[in-house]
Motif scaffolding. Structure first.
Motif, PDB file in Angstrom:
ATOM      1  N   TYR A 138      -3.972   5.014   7.105  1.00 23.54           N
ATOM      2  CA  TYR A 138      -2.848   4.615   7.952  1.00 23.54           C
ATOM      3  C   TYR A 138      -2.386   5.725   8.888  1.00 23.54           C
ATOM      4  O   TYR A 138      -2.147   5.486  10.071  1.00 23.54           O
ATOM      5  CB  TYR A 138      -1.689   4.138   7.081  1.00 23.54           C
ATOM      6  CG  TYR A 138      -1.955   2.801   6.427  1.00 23.54           C
ATOM      7  CD1 TYR A 138      -2.118   1.642   7.188  1.00 23.54           C
ATOM      8  CD2 TYR A 138      -2.076   2.694   5.045  1.00 23.54           C
ATOM      9  CE1 TYR A 138      -2.384   0.424   6.595  1.00 23.54           C
ATOM     10  CE2 TYR A 138      -2.340   1.472   4.439  1.00 23.54           C
ATOM     11  CZ  TYR A 138      -2.499   0.344   5.216  1.00 23.54           C
ATOM     12  OH  TYR A 138      -2.764  -0.868   4.634  1.00 23.54           O
ATOM     13  N   HIS A 175       0.809  -1.213   0.000  1.00 24.88           N
ATOM     14  CA  HIS A 175       0.000   0.000   0.000  1.00 24.88           C
ATOM     15  C   HIS A 175       0.843   1.263   0.000  1.00 24.88           C
ATOM     16  O   HIS A 175       0.298   2.371  -0.043  1.00 24.88           O
ATOM     17  CB  HIS A 175      -0.927  -0.005   1.221  1.00 24.88           C
ATOM     18  CG  HIS A 175      -2.064  -0.967   1.086  1.00 24.88           C
ATOM     19  ND1 HIS A 175      -3.006  -1.158   2.072  1.00 24.88           N
ATOM     20  CD2 HIS A 175      -2.418  -1.800   0.056  1.00 24.88           C
ATOM     21  CE1 HIS A 175      -3.881  -2.064   1.670  1.00 24.88           C
ATOM     22  NE2 HIS A 175      -3.544  -2.466   0.465  1.00 24.88           N
ATOM     23  N   ASP A 176       2.167   1.120   0.045  1.00 23.70           N
ATOM     24  CA  ASP A 176       3.044   2.285  -0.103  1.00 23.70           C
ATOM     25  C   ASP A 176       3.533   2.418  -1.539  1.00 23.70           C
ATOM     26  O   ASP A 176       4.462   3.174  -1.812  1.00 23.70           O
ATOM     27  CB  ASP A 176       4.224   2.221   0.858  1.00 23.70           C
ATOM     28  CG  ASP A 176       5.036   0.945   0.724  1.00 23.70           C
ATOM     29  OD1 ASP A 176       4.605   0.017   0.006  1.00 23.70           O
ATOM     30  OD2 ASP A 176       6.108   0.850   1.354  1.00 23.70           O
ATOM     31  N   GLN A 217      -0.556   4.417  12.077  1.00 26.45           N
ATOM     32  CA  GLN A 217       0.215   3.294  11.534  1.00 26.45           C
ATOM     33  C   GLN A 217       1.194   3.704  10.432  1.00 26.45           C
ATOM     34  O   GLN A 217       1.180   3.103   9.348  1.00 26.45           O
ATOM     35  CB  GLN A 217      -0.767   2.234  10.987  1.00 26.45           C
ATOM     36  CG  GLN A 217      -1.704   1.677  12.020  1.00 26.45           C
ATOM     37  CD  GLN A 217      -2.589   0.598  11.414  1.00 26.45           C
ATOM     38  OE1 GLN A 217      -2.209  -0.134  10.487  1.00 26.45           O
ATOM     39  NE2 GLN A 217      -3.790   0.469  11.910  1.00 26.45           N
ATOM     40  N   PRO A 218       2.129   4.596  10.642  1.00 25.87           N
ATOM     41  CA  PRO A 218       2.224   5.537  11.762  1.00 25.87           C
ATOM     42  C   PRO A 218       1.638   6.894  11.375  1.00 25.87           C
ATOM     43  O   PRO A 218       1.411   7.173  10.194  1.00 25.87           O
ATOM     44  CB  PRO A 218       3.738   5.649  11.958  1.00 25.87           C
ATOM     45  CG  PRO A 218       4.280   5.489  10.570  1.00 25.87           C
ATOM     46  CD  PRO A 218       3.343   4.562   9.833  1.00 25.87           C
ATOM     47  N   ALA A 220       8.495   2.702   7.628  1.00 24.05           N
ATOM     48  CA  ALA A 220       9.417   2.611   8.763  1.00 24.05           C
ATOM     49  C   ALA A 220      10.837   2.270   8.317  1.00 24.05           C
ATOM     50  O   ALA A 220      11.807   2.831   8.844  1.00 24.05           O
ATOM     51  CB  ALA A 220       8.917   1.572   9.765  1.00 24.05           C
ATOM     52  N   THR A 270       2.646   2.880  15.248  1.00 25.83           N
ATOM     53  CA  THR A 270       3.044   1.551  14.809  1.00 25.83           C
ATOM     54  C   THR A 270       4.104   1.633  13.715  1.00 25.83           C
ATOM     55  O   THR A 270       3.986   2.415  12.775  1.00 25.83           O
ATOM     56  CB  THR A 270       1.826   0.787  14.256  1.00 25.83           C
ATOM     57  OG1 THR A 270       0.796   0.786  15.232  1.00 25.83           O
ATOM     58  CG2 THR A 270       2.195  -0.642  13.899  1.00 25.83           C
ATOM     59  N   GLN A 271       5.141   0.817  13.839  1.00 32.68           N
ATOM     60  CA  GLN A 271       6.187   0.784  12.807  1.00 32.68           C
ATOM     61  C   GLN A 271       5.662   0.014  11.595  1.00 32.68           C
ATOM     62  O   GLN A 271       5.928  -1.164  11.422  1.00 32.68           O
ATOM     63  CB  GLN A 271       7.459   0.138  13.343  1.00 32.68           C
ATOM     64  CG  GLN A 271       8.148   0.950  14.420  1.00 32.68           C
ATOM     65  CD  GLN A 271       9.497   0.363  14.785  1.00 32.68           C
ATOM     66  OE1 GLN A 271      10.271  -0.031  13.922  1.00 32.68           O
ATOM     67  NE2 GLN A 271       9.787   0.308  16.083  1.00 32.68           N
ATOM     68  N   ASN A 272       4.935   0.738  10.777  1.00 35.98           N
ATOM     69  CA  ASN A 272       4.293   0.133   9.619  1.00 35.98           C
ATOM     70  C   ASN A 272       4.897   0.733   8.353  1.00 35.98           C
ATOM     71  O   ASN A 272       6.109   0.912   8.278  1.00 35.98           O
ATOM     72  CB  ASN A 272       2.776   0.363   9.709  1.00 35.98           C
ATOM     73  CG  ASN A 272       1.971  -0.609   8.848  1.00 35.98           C
ATOM     74  OD1 ASN A 272       2.487  -1.219   7.922  1.00 35.98           O
ATOM     75  ND2 ASN A 272       0.696  -0.736   9.165  1.00 35.98           N
ATOM     76  N   TRP A 273       4.082   1.081   7.376  1.00 37.70           N
ATOM     77  CA  TRP A 273       4.552   1.564   6.098  1.00 37.70           C
ATOM     78  C   TRP A 273       5.499   2.759   6.262  1.00 37.70           C
ATOM     79  O   TRP A 273       5.202   3.710   6.956  1.00 37.70           O
ATOM     80  CB  TRP A 273       3.371   1.980   5.217  1.00 37.70           C
ATOM     81  CG  TRP A 273       2.370   0.900   5.003  1.00 37.70           C
ATOM     82  CD1 TRP A 273       1.123   0.823   5.550  1.00 37.70           C
ATOM     83  CD2 TRP A 273       2.526  -0.267   4.202  1.00 37.70           C
ATOM     84  NE1 TRP A 273       0.489  -0.316   5.135  1.00 37.70           N
ATOM     85  CE2 TRP A 273       1.329  -1.010   4.302  1.00 37.70           C
ATOM     86  CE3 TRP A 273       3.557  -0.763   3.400  1.00 37.70           C
ATOM     87  CZ2 TRP A 273       1.126  -2.213   3.628  1.00 37.70           C
ATOM     88  CZ3 TRP A 273       3.363  -1.967   2.734  1.00 37.70           C
ATOM     89  CH2 TRP A 273       2.168  -2.673   2.849  1.00 37.70           C
ATOM     90  N   TYR A 295      -6.602   2.773   1.101  1.00 37.17           N
ATOM     91  CA  TYR A 295      -5.377   2.626   1.872  1.00 37.17           C
ATOM     92  C   TYR A 295      -4.114   2.811   1.034  1.00 37.17           C
ATOM     93  O   TYR A 295      -3.119   3.339   1.528  1.00 37.17           O
ATOM     94  CB  TYR A 295      -5.355   1.272   2.591  1.00 37.17           C
ATOM     95  CG  TYR A 295      -6.376   1.215   3.705  1.00 37.17           C
ATOM     96  CD1 TYR A 295      -6.185   1.931   4.881  1.00 37.17           C
ATOM     97  CD2 TYR A 295      -7.543   0.476   3.569  1.00 37.17           C
ATOM     98  CE1 TYR A 295      -7.118   1.912   5.893  1.00 37.17           C
ATOM     99  CE2 TYR A 295      -8.491   0.442   4.578  1.00 37.17           C
ATOM    100  CZ  TYR A 295      -8.277   1.163   5.738  1.00 37.17           C
ATOM    101  OH  TYR A 295      -9.217   1.148   6.734  1.00 37.17           O
ATOM    102  N   HIS A 348      -1.670   7.738   3.790  1.00 40.69           N
ATOM    103  CA  HIS A 348      -0.380   7.744   4.474  1.00 40.69           C
ATOM    104  C   HIS A 348      -0.033   9.091   5.094  1.00 40.69           C
ATOM    105  O   HIS A 348       0.686   9.140   6.106  1.00 40.69           O
ATOM    106  CB  HIS A 348       0.724   7.347   3.490  1.00 40.69           C
ATOM    107  CG  HIS A 348       0.712   5.898   3.126  1.00 40.69           C
ATOM    108  ND1 HIS A 348       1.306   4.924   3.901  1.00 40.69           N
ATOM    109  CD2 HIS A 348       0.160   5.259   2.071  1.00 40.69           C
ATOM    110  CE1 HIS A 348       1.130   3.741   3.338  1.00 40.69           C
ATOM    111  NE2 HIS A 348       0.434   3.914   2.218  1.00 40.69           N
TER     112      HIS A 348
END
Length: 506
Positions: free
Chosen positions: A319, A67-68, A324-325, A96, A91-94, A305, A311
């Motif tokens: 997110y 999704h990034d 996230q984050p 990170a 959250t260490q998500n997209w 998303y 983002h």
């Protein structure tokens, strides 16, 4: 977890690989005189090819199922995460791994994403260019517009590729020097370019920067010549002003200050800077009179998303909004924005906003710059007139003409901070770029073209522990490597040509 290059669909990446047998002619049976005749008889049929370029720029998950990956803006956004000005919290998500400088290795999808996005744009532009007869410019306005847009897209794509796949300067501003002999990326020509077969083959390796610069400048010149006097159907498309904006970005990067000032001034004509009300409206409408170029999202094109606003907008239920984050402004940058500056209201202060609807928007220093619209119909914005004022001012300041630089910057600041009465030094202009263009994908390029590093470890930092890094200007951590599939399949690039990598090993 990190995605590796091997998860890519082989067919997709093969189309953007510069292999020894690579065919840049994507016109199929419409080649030679047949293609030329079709253009002459009905140039409108090329519209689908042109619109295909702009559709590619917003299409999600073309490189991998992440999704990034949502096109052109995703590349700019991700590189922004490697800078100083965006703090990722939650959250260490997209994003990170990019934030931690550990995603630039040859086998990771991030480098494939950059490579694929921009070489696909180049290949699609080449397909349009090769519908036209060499050494003979079309006279029909529609044909001139289509051809001019293709040249402009190539210029933009090559400029981005240089900045991603090579450290472009030595030293640091104001003494940053272009590395014109540094190896960069392959050149993929259209037949209409008239390049000899020997040079076409030779330039499938890592071409020195000065040669790529020559090609970019050729594309800019062609685009401006062809687009002059043409009109566009919507701001989805590149017109003469946008081509001037691309030229201004390029000349700023290559330190051609007089040309940068001239192009930026020409680009901004006819656009109206945002006032205080419009500044706070969400940066999500291409119809705003300041917006030069973007993409008008519709119910047929919008995504949830896998999108920029998911983002980057803490006020969206995507997110960022879900932590996230979430996306915060660097505290040290926030503290440099005067209270009289309208742009300070685009971010939470140190107390946050407990009443915000989304968790990400509640945080201290959370960005509120990017809004939310029902059905996720926020438009993508690629270029604004404000950037052109900043380019023009910087170009004059670099030449020592502080008076003209101050006059130009003052025109912008009158609509941003009416109390501003400063002097447009280079440092002041670079600060205003950080504030004005926050989150719009330019901070990485400013750091690289100026030979600057980052320091997120300062006392009082609001960067989370996992993102507190200090990275010098020319450290290998900045490097993106050439994708491993290109090394494996391109006879003109070997392991000995690879960029050094300072990140985490696979």
């Amino acid at each position: 977890m990190k995605k590796y290059l091997i998860v890519l669909a082989a067919g997709l990446f093969a189309t953007v690989s510069c292999e020894k047998n690579f065919d840049v002619n994507y016109s199929g049976y419409l080649t030679g005189s047949n293609a030329t005749q079709m253009v002459a008889e009905d140039p409108a049929f090329l519209n689908s090819y042109v619109q295909g370029i702009y559709s590619w720029m917003i299409t999600p998950m073309q490189t991998y199922d992440g999704h990034d990956d949502f096109g052109y803006l995703s590349c700019l956004m991700i590189s922004d995460f490697m800078g100083q000005d965006i703090a990722l919290e939650g959250t260490q998500n997209w994003g990170a791994f990019d934030y931690q400088f550990t995603y630039g290795g040859a086998i990771y999808v991030r480098v494939a994403q950059y490579w694929s996005q921009f070489f696909t744009l180049i290949n699609n532009a080449n397909a349009i260019i090769d519908f036209f007869v060499p050494d003979q410019d079309p006279t029909d306005p529609a044909s001139r517009s289509y051809l001019g847009q293709a040249y402009a897209v190539r210029a933009l794509a090559y400029m981005n590729l240089i900045l991603y796949f090579q450290d472009p300067v030595t030293g640091t501003t104001p003494n940053a020097v272009l590395r014109t002999d540094a190896p960069t990326i392959p050149l993929v020509y259209a037949s209409r370019d008239g390049i000899s077969a020997d040079l076409v083959a030779e330039r499938q390796g890592r071409v020195p920067m000065n040669i790529v610069m020559e090609h970019i400048e050729y594309n800019i010149a062609q685009a401006l010549k062809l687009l002059d006097g043409c009109t566009r159907s919507s701001k989805n498309e590149i017109d003469y002003s946008v081509a001037q904006g691309i030229a201004a970005r390029y000349y700023l990067f290559t330190q051609q200050w007089d040309k940068a000032a001239e192009a930026a001034n020409a680009a901004r004509q006819g656009y109206v800077l945002m006032d205080e009300t419009r500044l706070k409206s969400g940066f999500d409408d291409v119809d705003d009179p300041e917006v030069m170029w973007g993409f008008n999202e519709t119910t047929e094109t919008q995504t949830t998303y896998a999108s920029f606003f998911s983002h980057m907008s803490n006020d969206s239920p995507g997110y960022a909004g879900l932590d996230q984050p979430s996306k915060l402004i660097d505290r040290s940058l926030y503290d440099q924005i005067p209270n009289s500056d309208y742009r300070k209201a685009l971010f939470n202060g140190p107390d946050g906003d407990p009443g915000a609807a989304q968790p990400g928007a509640k945080r201290p220093y959370a960005a509120r710059k990017f809004g939310f619209m029902d059905q996720w119909l926020q438009d993508y914005i690629y270029m604004r007139a404000a950037e052109m004022y900043l380019i023009e001012a910087e170009a004059y300041a670099r030449q020592g003409d502080t008076g003209t630089a101050t006059q130009v910057l003052g025109e912008l600041m009158a609509s941003r901070n009416p109390a501003w009465s400063g002097t447009a030094t280079v440092d002041e202009i670079l600060l205003q770029r950080r504030i004005e263009l926050w989150g719009e994908g330019v901070s990485y390029f400013d750091l690289r073209r100026n030979g600057l590093g980052i320091d997120r470890t300062y006392t009082g930092t609001n960067h989370p522990q996992w993102g507190r890094l200090k990275v010098g200007a020319h450290e290998d951590l900045w490097n993106f490597q050439i994708p491993q599939s290109e090394i494996d399949n391109n006879d003109f690039i070997g392991e000995e040509d690879q960029n050094p990598y300072g990140g985490e090993a696979a």
